[in-house]
Design an enzyme around this catalytic site. Sequence first.
Site, PDB file in Angstrom:
ATOM      1  N   CYS A   1       0.824  -1.189   0.000  1.00  0.00           N
ATOM      2  CA  CYS A   1       0.000   0.000   0.000  1.00  0.00           C
ATOM      3  C   CYS A   1       0.861   1.243   0.000  1.00  0.00           C
ATOM      4  O   CYS A   1       2.072   1.197  -0.171  1.00  0.00           O
ATOM      5  CB  CYS A   1      -0.884   0.004   1.249  1.00  0.00           C
TER       6      CYS A   1
ATOM      7  N   ARG B   1      17.840   3.532 -16.224  1.00  0.00           N
ATOM      8  CA  ARG B   1      18.008   2.653 -17.381  1.00  0.00           C
ATOM      9  C   ARG B   1      17.226   1.345 -17.187  1.00  0.00           C
ATOM     10  O   ARG B   1      16.539   0.872 -18.090  1.00  0.00           O
ATOM     11  CB  ARG B   1      19.484   2.317 -17.579  1.00  0.00           C
TER      12      ARG B   1
ATOM     13  N   ASN C   1       2.840  -0.779   5.444  1.00  0.00           N
ATOM     14  CA  ASN C   1       3.029  -1.135   4.041  1.00  0.00           C
ATOM     15  C   ASN C   1       3.980  -2.324   4.022  1.00  0.00           C
ATOM     16  O   ASN C   1       5.143  -2.194   4.402  1.00  0.00           O
ATOM     17  CB  ASN C   1       3.638   0.056   3.285  1.00  0.00           C
ATOM     18  N   GLY C   2       3.477  -3.497   3.630  1.00  0.00           N
ATOM     19  CA  GLY C   2       4.361  -4.645   3.574  1.00  0.00           C
ATOM     20  C   GLY C   2       3.680  -5.917   3.988  1.00  0.00           C
ATOM     21  O   GLY C   2       2.448  -6.025   3.966  1.00  0.00           O
TER      22      GLY C   2
ATOM     23  N   THR D   1      21.912   4.334 -13.524  1.00  0.00           N
ATOM     24  CA  THR D   1      21.707   2.887 -13.569  1.00  0.00           C
ATOM     25  C   THR D   1      20.252   2.529 -13.297  1.00  0.00           C
ATOM     26  O   THR D   1      19.654   1.701 -13.988  1.00  0.00           O
ATOM     27  CB  THR D   1      22.581   2.195 -12.504  1.00  0.00           C
TER      28      THR D   1
ATOM     29  N   LEU E   1      -3.542  -1.934  -1.409  1.00  0.00           N
ATOM     30  CA  LEU E   1      -3.527  -2.892  -2.508  1.00  0.00           C
ATOM     31  C   LEU E   1      -3.790  -4.257  -1.900  1.00  0.00           C
ATOM     32  O   LEU E   1      -2.967  -4.789  -1.150  1.00  0.00           O
ATOM     33  CB  LEU E   1      -2.174  -2.879  -3.229  1.00  0.00           C
TER      34      LEU E   1
END
Length: 613
Positions: free
Chosen positions: A19, A347, A91-92, A344, A67
């Site tokens: 979330c 990309r 969150n997790g 990095t 979520l």
Amino acid sequence: QASQPVGPSVARGAAPAMCGILALFGLPSAEGVRKEVVDAAKLLRHRGPDWSGVYCQGSTIIAHERLAIVDPDSGDQPLYNEDRSVVLGVNGEIYNHLELRERLEARAPGKHTFYTKSDCEVLLRLYLEDGVDFMAKNEVCGMFAFVIWDSRKNLFVVARDTVGIMPLYMGWGSDGAVWVASELKALHQSCKRYEAFPPGHVYDSQSNRRTHFYTPRWWDGSIVPSEEIALTALREAFEKSVISHLMSDVPYGVLLSGGLDSSLVASIMSRHCQRRVETDGRDPAYWPQLHSFSVGLKESPDLKAAREVAEYLKTVHHEYTFTPQEGLDALPDVIYHLETFDVTTIRASTPMYLMARRIRASGVKMVLSGEGADEIFGGYLYFHKAPNAEEFHAENVRKVKQLHLYDCLRANKSMMAWSVEARVPFLDRRFMEAAMSFDTRQKMCVDQGGAKRTEKWILRKAFDLPGSRAYLPENVLWRQKEQFSDGVGYTWIDTIKDHAAKVVTDQQMATAENRFPVKTPRTKEAYLFRDLFAKHFGDNTCAANTVGWQDSIACSSEVALRWDAAFQGRADASGRAVLGVHEAAYSKDYKTASQSSGAKEDGPDAAKRQRTA
């Protein structure tokens, strides 16, 4: 506000709470700023589009964007104790939540009632039992960032997992309020100052201190482990980690590049996806056939390799292609969601971001991915140049400690931009204790007789079984490492560089240090990314200080650049910069600017600047 607890639930299911969270503490009046905070929380709704919850009382607001991955019909947040005096926003997910519940019941029989199926509710109960030190007193395995508000004691607690798989930021408003958010975009407009909350730390407002809640055995990189590990032990440890990450009530899949790490994750998942891990395999899985996802330019190395692995494992394979122009068009959005200008990371994040949108459109909401293996096992090509075990292990530790700035940030934010959860079993707490604590010589790219061998040899060997026991085809198991940004197609990186050369002028580069005195871009590609970042978050704001910034060759730390004279002047994230190792390396004449040293592109080195990260 979320409803009161209505009764106990003892189901074995879990409700992982991927979330976005936004919490404010110490407000003059929470109700007075409720609309402002709810509007700010909407900036995180891509992380949790399924439901919103708000606690707003006294001096505190906790907003949660959910979520739903497991038990989608319940488990809404924030979570509360019986009289709503203690509030949790998280969150997790906590992979060993059932074990923690059982241990809590053994310590305090009948004392704690669980009112939801959420795996995260155990955090609330552990706090109620053990107080602000509960993270140090309990082995919490998972990926998480959370806040707890205790109105009885007028204190709040903030914590983030050890590696920093979950993003978290803390800021301070002009009214003295403390802000905590999953992404900095929710803080940027309202906070006078903000920063990334450090991984592996817990903060409590009572002591006003941040402390490590857990110090792994491997945390001190100067202590080189020397006890050998058996191949079987390593293999079983990783299998356990992958299995623990499979709890889900919605369709899930695996990110498959065709490289070693993602292919091993996919192979183990394919062996265990037919039965529900939530019931210890007693019940059939809701979605028993594994879906795999790959992305790349047309005819890229990753697409070909992923196709081969998917066919071998008999997954339902989804192959997505993108054009270089589609990648360039996505860059402003990628940088907004990633909240970085690291070359990095951008990309590699762009194809991942594009793939996440297609994954979400397929109906899949959760995927497993292979991040972390290269840091743990020394999988990047520059590790071939490590001079000894001491340097090799120290670099392992450095790279793991930097993951929250780079690969973890990429995996989480690229996927969550489209509401897809990414889980990373290589970074499981217990697996890392095993994988970071055995004899470093078993990881090195030379054997004890001095003969060269491929990177991540020990991991490959652990899964190199014969005949029907084989996890992967031999050519995949022993394929050379490709950085994700390389593997999607070399043309992608070359296109970015060519585009930057056209849109960034020499005059802009000449005055770059005046516009961006903090973490000055030294190449036109870096300037392009920094300029796009500035359009979202300002030129030299607090946001820039949260970004990882160092010289690197093929994803190395800056320290590792000293390993080989051939690394000098070739500080490029691509694996092709490692001359004599990569099969398609840049020529020996290739040079690029040093971003943190002050070197100008195609110019002489200047005195080393003080780095801010």
